[in-house]
Design a protein around this motif. Structure first.
Motif, PDB file in Angstrom:
ATOM      1  N   THR A   1       0.864  -1.187   0.000  1.00 15.69           N
ATOM      2  CA  THR A   1       0.000   0.000   0.000  1.00 15.69           C
ATOM      3  C   THR A   1       0.893   1.227   0.000  1.00 15.69           C
ATOM      4  O   THR A   1       1.924   1.268   0.682  1.00 15.69           O
TER       5      THR A   1
ATOM      6  N   PRO B   1      -3.908   0.257  -2.166  1.00 13.65           N
ATOM      7  CA  PRO B   1      -3.260  -1.013  -2.525  1.00 13.65           C
ATOM      8  C   PRO B   1      -2.740  -0.951  -3.963  1.00 13.65           C
ATOM      9  O   PRO B   1      -3.422  -0.430  -4.858  1.00 13.65           O
TER      10      PRO B   1
ATOM     11  N   ARG C   1      -4.220   5.486   2.007  1.00 19.14           N
ATOM     12  CA  ARG C   1      -3.366   4.396   1.567  1.00 19.14           C
ATOM     13  C   ARG C   1      -4.071   3.609   0.457  1.00 19.14           C
ATOM     14  O   ARG C   1      -5.238   3.242   0.587  1.00 19.14           O
TER      15      ARG C   1
END
Length: 322
Positions: A24, A124, A122
């Motif tokens: 992430t 991925p 954040r």
């Protein structure tokens, strides 16, 4: 001057002959280190030329208003400028803070949305490394041809469950459901709520056809709208039966044309009978029109519903005499 770098914890995954890394990355870092096409010299203008800014702004607004999550991964290919290294016994990735560090293979609009959002989160990501241009191109094709988006019909069908409907969408859904469930409906068992089906009208087609009519029905609830429209469609079906082409009503072009013609027919009915929008009154209003209508116009309607609606309007006007 020392090159600024970023480090993030990773996991290694192998699929087929390819190895990639998952981790992430903060959205602001991601936005600064990615570009869309190897043919664009400037990553920022490259975004603006290739992508839909309106769609990206919707994503940015979604992020800034804290409405939910975007869990799907951005898929990227590390470029030479990234100088990507796997360190810390294979548990950490390090790369340069460069605007051309990663070529985006999937997720361009999301990254563009992150770049114009005020807040950061954040994200991925999946990182491929040491890919050739051929491999990048093939992966891009595979990702974008093998994935299938959710059909619009299904998205409309579950909007109510997600509590995402606005008032207009809610009204259209209620009218659609009445047409679909009432045994007296002109389209009973001829609608498909959540998917496309042969010879059936979907929510997408229905909404596109009926939404422009809502101003005509201003102030009326779903049952009133259904009752009036159903009387009209039943009368129209009778007219098409005389032309031996009643089954054409479920075609998207014909349905949109008939719906578009509704205000003309309703206006003429009101001039003759007042606000009595019955099947018989609609039939009487349009009976002469069907005597001048060619079945081929419905059996092979072409691609323009407006052209068919205009044809009907000209036919109904041609019966006027002083």
């Amino acid at each position: 001057m020392t090159q600024k770098t970023h480090r993030f914890s990773i996991s290694q995954v192998t699929q087929g002959r390819h190895k990639f890394y998952t981790c992430t990355i903060p959205s602001d870092v991601l936005a600064k280190c990615c570009f869309v096409s190897t043919r664009d010299e400037d990553p920022v203008s490259g975004f603006q030329r290739v992508l839909d800014k309106g769609r990206a702004q919707e994503i940015a607004k979604y992020i800034d208003e804290g409405l939910g999550t975007i869990p799907s991964a951005i898929i990227m290919s590390a470029q030479q400028e990234a100088d990507l290294k796997i360190i810390g016994k294979g548990k950490t990735v390090e790369f340069n803070d460069s605007p051309r560090a990663f070529l985006i293979l999937d997720g361009q609009h999301r990254v563009y949305g992150f770049s114009i959002a005020e807040s950061s989160l954040r994200i991925p990501v999946v990182i491929y490394n040491d890919l050739s241009r051929r491999d990048e191109s093939r992966l891009f094709i595979d990702i974008n041809s093998k994935q299938r988006g959710v059909p619009n019909e299904l998205l409309l069908d579950i909007k109510n469950m997600a509590e995402y409907e606005n008032d207009e969408e809610n009204l259209l859904r209620e009218v659609f459901d009445l047409f679909n469930s009432d045994s007296e409906s002109a389209f009973f068992n001829k609608f498909s709520a959540a998917s496309r089906a042969k010879n059936k009208i979907t929510r997408v087609t229905f909404n596109g056809a009926v939404k422009p009519l809502l101003n005509v029905f201003r102030g009326k609830d779903a049952e009133e709208i259904y009752s009036i429209l159903n009387g009209y469609f039943l009368a129209f079906r009778v007219g098409l039966e005389t032309l031996d082409c009643e089954d054409t009503m479920q075609g998207a072009i014909v349905f949109r044309a008939i719906s578009s013609f509704f205000p003309i027919a309703a206006s003429k009915l009101k001039d003759r009978y007042g606000s009595e929008y019955s099947v018989d009154n609609f039939h009487s209003t349009m009976e002469g029109m069907f005597l001048r209508t060619k079945p081929a116009k419905f059996k092979t309607p072409g691609t323009s519903y407006k052209a068919l609606a205009d044809y009907l309007e000209n036919n109904i006007k041609s019966e006027f005499t002083l």
